[in-house]
Design a protein around this motif. Structure first.
Motif, short mmCIF file in Angstrom:
data_model
loop_
_atom_site.label_atom_id
_atom_site.label_comp_id
_atom_site.label_asym_id
_atom_site.label_seq_id
_atom_site.Cartn_x
_atom_site.Cartn_y
_atom_site.Cartn_z
N SER A 188 12.04 -0.87 -21.93
CA SER A 188 11.65 0.63 -22.90
C SER A 188 12.74 1.65 -21.84
O SER A 188 13.30 2.91 -22.59
N ALA A 193 1.93 -5.10 -26.74
CA ALA A 193 1.25 -4.08 -26.14
C ALA A 193 1.72 -2.63 -25.17
O ALA A 193 1.27 -1.82 -25.32
N GLY A 194 2.72 -3.67 -24.83
CA GLY A 194 3.44 -2.99 -23.63
C GLY A 194 4.34 -1.52 -24.28
O GLY A 194 4.68 -0.46 -23.14
N ARG A 241 3.98 -0.46 -27.07
CA ARG A 241 3.20 -0.08 -28.14
C ARG A 241 2.87 1.19 -26.66
O ARG A 241 2.44 2.85 -27.24
N SER A 242 2.16 0.49 -25.70
CA SER A 242 2.09 1.79 -24.52
C SER A 242 3.44 3.06 -24.03
O SER A 242 3.04 3.93 -23.49
N LYS A 243 4.48 2.37 -24.13
CA LYS A 243 5.46 3.81 -24.40
C LYS A 243 6.26 4.07 -25.16
O LYS A 243 7.13 4.45 -25.74
N ASN A 273 3.87 -7.13 -20.76
CA ASN A 273 3.33 -5.96 -20.41
C ASN A 273 4.07 -5.48 -19.40
O ASN A 273 5.16 -4.14 -19.52
#
Length: 349
Positions: free
Chosen positions: A247, A269-270, A272-274, A240
Motif C-alpha cells: 500500500s 484482507a490486508g 481491504r483494510s488499506k 496482511n
C-alpha cells in the motif's frame, strides 16, 4: 475370540485368501469372494492381530507422512488425500508428523516411525538431502519426496527416493500469463523470504514468463520475513503485513501472484483494510487451490495441483517399493491447472 481360521471357515475360503484380504492383496480376487470374507469378519467381530502381522512381515501396515505444519490448509488437504489413498486402495493407516521444517523434529519422527515398525514415509521437507534422511534410508526406511527436488547418488547417478511434485515452474508461468492476459501491466510475485525448492521454481516460472512477454522490467518479487523460518504457520499474518508494504509503494502492482492461497487470503484482507480493492485495484492469483479459496470474498483464482492423483501415486510407489525393494526410484511431475474465480478483473487496453 474369533481367529483367522474361523473367518475362513465362515466364508468358505482358505486361510490364505483371508490373509490376502488382511494384507491388501485383493487385485486378483473375485468381488464375490472378497464380500464373503468381509462379511464373515463383521459377523464374527474379527480384528486382526497387528502385532503378529508386524512380526510376520517385518513392518506395520502403516506409512508415515511428514509435513511442516497441519495448520497450513494445503498440508491438511495433502494429508486427507494421502490418508484416503492409503486406506481405501491399500488398507494402510497413516501416521502424521508435524515437523515445522526443523531438523531435530524430522529426525525424531523418523526414529519414532522405525521404532513402531513403520518402514515407509512421505516426506515434505525444505531439504531431503539432509543426513538424517540418508541415514534413515540406510536403515531400511523407504521414502517418497513430495514437492521437492530429486536426490541422486553421486557414484551411480541413480535417484535415491521417488519424487512427486507439481510442475512449480509451470504454476508460476500459468499465474503470470493469466494476469497479463487480463491486462495487468505491473505484476509482482509475493512470498516469504526463505526459499524452498518449490518456492524458487514458482518464482523462476513467473519471472521467465514475464521476460518472454516483454515485461521483465514490469515484474518484481516482493518479500516478507516470517518470525519463524519458512513461515508455514503464519502465512495469513504475513500476507496482511505485506499488504501494508504494498500500500505504501509509489508504483503499486496491478496484478499479484501469491506463493500460496493462505498468503493470498491474508493479502486480500490486508489490502481491504488499506482501502485497496481486489480485484478492481489489484488482481490476485494464489497457488494451491485450498477449499477456503472459493469461500472468501472475492473468491480466489488459484493454480491447482492434481492433489488426489499425486497422493495416489505417492502411496502406490511407497507400498510397491516396500514390497519390492529392487524397484528403482523415479521422478513424477504433475501439470497444474488454473481455477478461475473472482479475484482477477479484465483491465482495458
Amino acid at each position: 475370540m474369533a481367529n483367522i481360521r474361523d473367518v475362513a471357515s465362515r466364508a468358505g475360503v482358505s486361510v490364505s485368501s483371508v490373509s490376502n484380504v488382511l494384507n491388501g492383496r485383493t487385485d486378483q480376487m473375485r468381488q464375490e469372494t472378497l464380500v464373503r470374507i468381509e462379511n464373515a469378519m463383521l459377523e464374527l467381530n474379527y480384528h486382526p492381530n497387528r502385532a503378529a502381522q508386524q512380526l510376520k512381515t517385518g513392518h506395520a501396515k502403516m506409512i508415515g507422512l511428514l509435513v511442516p505444519s497441519i495448520v497450513n490448509p494445503s498440508f491438511a488437504a495433502l494429508a486427507r488425500e494421502v490418508d484416503l489413498a492409503a486406506k481405501n486402495n491399500h488398507g494402510y493407516r497413516v501416521l502424521l508428523g508435524n515437523t515445522y521444517r526443523e531438523e531435530d523434529e524430522e529426525q525424531a519422527f523418523l526414529t519414532d516411525l522405525m521404532s513402531h515398525g513403520v518402514r515407509g514415509v512421505i516426506v515434505v521437507s525444505s531439504s531431503i538431502e539432509k543426513s538424517h534422511f540418508s541415514e534413515a534410508a540406510e536403515n531400511g526406511l523407504v521414502m517418497v519426496n513430495y514437492d521437492g527436488s530429486s536426490v541422486t547418488d553421486a557414484e551411480s547417478n541413480q535417484i535415491l527416493y521417488d519424487s512427486v511434485s507439481m510442475d512449480n515452474r509451470q504454476a508460476g508461468r500459468i499465474a503470470a500469463q493469466y494476469l497479463i492476459d487480463q491486462g495487468c501491466r505491473e505484476i509482482a510475485f509475493v512470498t516469504e523470504t526463505t526459499r524452498t525448492i518449490s518456492r524458487c521454481h514458482k518464482i523462476e516460472g513467473f519471472l521467465a514468463l514475464a521476460a518472454e512477454k516483454g515485461m521483465k522490467t514490469h515484474a518484481r518479487v516482493i518479500e516478507g520475513k516470517a518470525t519463524k523460518a519458512y513461515g508455514d504457520t503464519e502465512m495469513v499474518e504475513l500476507g496482511n503485513q505485506l499488504a501494508a508494504t504494498i500500500s505504501e509503494l509509489p508504483l503499486k502492482p496491478d496484478g499479484i501472484v501469491a506463493i500460496n492461497d493462505v498468503l493470498a487470503i491474508g493479502l486480500i484482507a490486508g489490502l481491504r483494510s488499506k482501502g485497496i480493492r481486489v480485484p478492481e485495484d489489484i488482481s490476485i492469483v494464489g497457488i494451491d487451490n485450498i477449499s477456503l479459496s472459493g469461500l472468501i470474498t472475492p473468491a480466489l483464482t488459484s493454480v491447482a495441483p492434481p492433489l488426489a492423483d499425486m497422493a495416489t501415486i505417492m502411496v502406490e510407489r511407497l507400498i510397491s517399493r516396500l514390497n519390492s525393494p529392487h524397484i528403482n526410484a523415479e521422478e513424477f511431475l504433475f501439470t497444474p491447472t488454473l481455477v478461475v474465480r473472482d479475484s482477477v478483473i479484465k483491465r482495458p487496453g
